[in-house]
Design a protein around this motif. Structure first.
Motif, mmCIF file in Angstrom:
data_model
loop_
_atom_site.group_PDB
_atom_site.id
_atom_site.type_symbol
_atom_site.label_atom_id
_atom_site.label_comp_id
_atom_site.label_asym_id
_atom_site.label_seq_id
_atom_site.Cartn_x
_atom_site.Cartn_y
_atom_site.Cartn_z
ATOM 1 N N PHE A 123 0.908 -1.229 0.112
ATOM 2 C CA PHE A 123 -0.031 0.022 0.047
ATOM 3 C C PHE A 123 0.896 1.297 0.001
ATOM 4 O O PHE A 123 0.530 2.177 -0.534
ATOM 5 N N ARG A 124 1.862 1.278 0.728
ATOM 6 C CA ARG A 124 3.003 2.597 0.580
ATOM 7 C C ARG A 124 3.647 2.603 -0.527
ATOM 8 O O ARG A 124 3.745 3.893 -1.016
ATOM 9 N N ASN A 125 3.786 1.542 -1.042
ATOM 10 C CA ASN A 125 4.727 1.788 -2.677
ATOM 11 C C ASN A 125 3.578 1.727 -3.722
ATOM 12 O O ASN A 125 3.990 2.604 -4.914
ATOM 13 N N GLN A 126 2.419 1.226 -3.735
ATOM 14 C CA GLN A 126 1.784 1.553 -5.056
ATOM 15 C C GLN A 126 0.507 2.147 -4.497
ATOM 16 O O GLN A 126 -0.583 2.130 -5.409
ATOM 17 N N ALA A 127 0.099 2.531 -3.490
ATOM 18 C CA ALA A 127 -1.299 3.085 -3.153
ATOM 19 C C ALA A 127 -2.496 2.221 -3.340
ATOM 20 O O ALA A 127 -3.513 2.818 -3.736
ATOM 21 N N THR A 128 -2.366 0.828 -3.272
ATOM 22 C CA THR A 128 -3.454 -0.039 -3.435
ATOM 23 C C THR A 128 -3.272 -1.284 -2.633
ATOM 24 O O THR A 128 -2.243 -1.709 -2.391
ATOM 25 N N THR A 168 -5.452 0.503 4.970
ATOM 26 C CA THR A 168 -5.263 0.585 3.533
ATOM 27 C C THR A 168 -6.596 1.007 2.723
ATOM 28 O O THR A 168 -6.686 1.270 1.744
ATOM 29 N N ARG A 169 -7.559 1.464 3.801
ATOM 30 C CA ARG A 169 -8.613 2.353 3.157
ATOM 31 C C ARG A 169 -9.324 1.496 2.091
ATOM 32 O O ARG A 169 -9.762 2.271 0.853
#
Lengths: 102, 165
Positions: A86-91, B77-78
């Motif tokens: 999530f931190r690397n790819q925002a997903t 992670t929303r």
């Protein structure tokens, strides 16, 4: 008394719900929840076999203890991996995490 | 139908309801709450199988730790901000696969004659269980705790990142 097959059928239903969840969901966290369901089904099976089939071997109960231990380890590790992705790819969507390196 | 069977059917219904909530709910937080319901109901099933110790461990480890972690992961992670991320286009195939697995499992469970099957539950005394766990199975038990420790240290290292951010 409850026949052993009742427990096996219940665990089968729970396991196939888990299979459906793993295949149909896209968020890694939701997939993890479905995996937990499958692990629960396996634990029910192990304990049912232990108390109905091999009452002096304990093996089913011991295995259930290990299933719970490994599940706890797995949840912690998966949470860390999901946070990293999530931190690397925002997903957290497993369909979008398809590159081997970046 | 005995009282025991009635209790079993009620708890089994709650378990299946919780499981369906986990995989079908449209809201991820509801999914997580249904997961708690299912896990606690499974603890009830363990009690019916006269595995009291495992029922307690189930409530402690799953009802407490695992669900908290899952809810943390959801929060961080929303996922709930992305409704498109809920179900993938392979949903029909997933349904077919799950139905096939269900059919095979139920046929196997009902159709097999299990050797040495007894009609009633042979309650295993907690004393004997602890004895087996810490004598016969002491080495696998220690290895399991090593696995747990390595996994948790690895989780910390992974989540922290190389640059210690």
């Amino acid at each position: 008394m409850i026949p052993m097959q009742h427990f096996l059928v219940l665990s089968g239903i729970l396991f196939s719900l888990g299979v459906y969840g793993v295949l149909a969901r896209r968020s890694a966290v939701l997939i993890l929840m479905a995996v937990e369901l499958m692990l629960q089904a396996v634990s029910i099976n192990f304990i049912a076999f232990a108390v109905y089939l091999a009452p002096d071997a304990f093996v089913g109960l011991i295995f259930a203890v290990f299933v719970i231990t490994v599940a706890a380890a797995e949840v912690g590790l998966l949470l860390a991996i999901v946070l990293r992705i999530f931190r690397n790819q925002a997903t957290a969507n497993v369909d979008e995490v398809d590159v081997m390196r970046w | 139908m005995s009282v025991e069977e009635g209790v079993f059917y009620v708890i089994a219904a709650i378990t299946v309801m919780g499981g369906m909530g986990v995989v079908f709910a449209r809201n991820v937080v509801y999914s997580a709450l249904f997961l708690i319901l299912a896990l606690l109901a499974v603890a009830g099933i363990f009690l019916l199988l006269s595995a009291e110790f495992l029922a307690l461990v189930q409530i402690l480890v799953y009802g407490g730790a695992v669900t908290i972690l899952v809810i943390f992961a959801l929060m961080l992670t929303r996922v709930q901000d992305m409704p498109a991320a809920l179900d993938s286009p392979q949903k029909p195939f997933a349904f077919l696969a799950a139905a096939a697995v269900l059919a095979i499992l139920i046929l196997a469970a009902v159709g097999t004659t299990w050797p040495g099957q007894t009609e009633k539950i042979n309650a295993i005394p907690l004393r004997d269980f602890g004895d087996a766990l810490f004598r016969t199975w002491a080495l696998p038990f220690e290895i399991a705790s090593l696995v747990l420790m390595v996994a948790l240290v690895g989780a910390i290292v992974l989540a922290r990142g190389e640059d210690g951010e």
